[in-house]
Design a protein around this motif. Sequence first.
Motif, PDB file in Angstrom:
ATOM      1  N   UNK A  42       0.837  -1.193   0.000  1.00 25.61           N
ATOM      2  CA  UNK A  42       0.000   0.000   0.000  1.00 25.61           C
ATOM      3  C   UNK A  42       0.878   1.251   0.000  1.00 25.61           C
ATOM      4  N   UNK A  43       0.714   2.069  -1.019  1.00 24.69           N
ATOM      5  CA  UNK A  43       1.471   3.321  -1.101  1.00 24.69           C
ATOM      6  C   UNK A  43       0.688   4.417  -0.388  1.00 24.69           C
ATOM      7  N   UNK A  44       1.351   5.166   0.448  1.00 27.79           N
ATOM      8  CA  UNK A  44       0.636   6.189   1.211  1.00 27.79           C
ATOM      9  C   UNK A  44       0.313   7.426   0.374  1.00 27.79           C
ATOM     10  N   UNK A  45      -0.821   8.042   0.663  1.00 22.84           N
ATOM     11  CA  UNK A  45      -1.107   9.380   0.132  1.00 22.84           C
ATOM     12  C   UNK A  45      -0.312  10.339   1.012  1.00 22.84           C
ATOM     13  N   UNK A  46       0.464  11.215   0.399  1.00 24.07           N
ATOM     14  CA  UNK A  46       1.347  12.093   1.170  1.00 24.07           C
ATOM     15  C   UNK A  46       1.275  13.519   0.639  1.00 24.07           C
ATOM     16  N   UNK A  47       1.823  14.420   1.404  1.00 22.82           N
ATOM     17  CA  UNK A  47       1.981  15.810   0.979  1.00 22.82           C
ATOM     18  C   UNK A  47       3.465  16.144   1.013  1.00 22.82           C
ATOM     19  N   UNK A  48       3.952  16.757  -0.063  1.00 25.45           N
ATOM     20  CA  UNK A  48       5.338  17.217  -0.149  1.00 25.45           C
ATOM     21  C   UNK A  48       5.325  18.719   0.092  1.00 25.45           C
ATOM     22  N   UNK A  49       6.041  19.157   1.090  1.00 33.68           N
ATOM     23  CA  UNK A  49       6.037  20.568   1.474  1.00 33.68           C
ATOM     24  C   UNK A  49       7.446  21.143   1.334  1.00 33.68           C
ATOM     25  N   UNK A  50       7.664  21.873   0.231  1.00 32.69           N
ATOM     26  CA  UNK A  50       8.960  22.485  -0.050  1.00 32.69           C
ATOM     27  C   UNK A  50       9.031  23.946   0.394  1.00 32.69           C
ATOM     28  N   UNK A  51       8.033  24.447   1.076  1.00 29.95           N
ATOM     29  CA  UNK A  51       8.021  25.872   1.423  1.00 29.95           C
ATOM     30  C   UNK A  51       9.258  26.229   2.242  1.00 29.95           C
ATOM     31  N   UNK A  52       9.961  27.229   1.761  1.00 34.57           N
ATOM     32  CA  UNK A  52      11.136  27.737   2.458  1.00 34.57           C
ATOM     33  C   UNK A  52      12.402  26.928   2.262  1.00 34.57           C
TER      34      UNK A  52
END
Length: 166
Positions: A42-52
């Motif tokens: 199972x591949x996770x749903x994720x968020x990539x946060x590059x802010x800053x």
Amino acid sequence: MQRTITVKRSVGFAAAALMVGTVGAFSMPALASTVDGHRAASLPAITLDFTGTNDEGAVANAVGADFGGTGRVKDTDGAVIGTVYDQCDKDSIKPTAVEAFCTGMVKLDDGDQLAFTTTLPIPNLASSYPQSFEGVITGGTRRYEGISGEAHFVARSAGVYDLNFS
């Protein structure tokens, strides 16, 4: 003093090599099912946060200008579960947006890794969100060894991307 070692080749050796090669060829479907088994992870749903943390804004707005950085990987509850690394190259400069070819690596805190490539649209300041685009899963480690498929990105804001895999 120099010693020369010679190996006598025989028909038996050639026959054994042929047999090992033939058995290996017939064993390949078993290997393929092992790879398929990893694909079932199972591949996770994720968020990539590059802010800053990404230097895209600091590089020239010209074809060939490269940028990269690291970001936080978050789960659907917002908890940080890893780090994402990216390296991009600007390939298209238009009045309304820049397009870059990017490779990325998601390294989860448990040690598993997922790699992807995508053509990243970088909108101008007047653009609205969300914006969707696709990528390719190029591989993984441990639970995700042998994985391939699609990476679906939704840009929520500048430098923040929801990422789902299929």
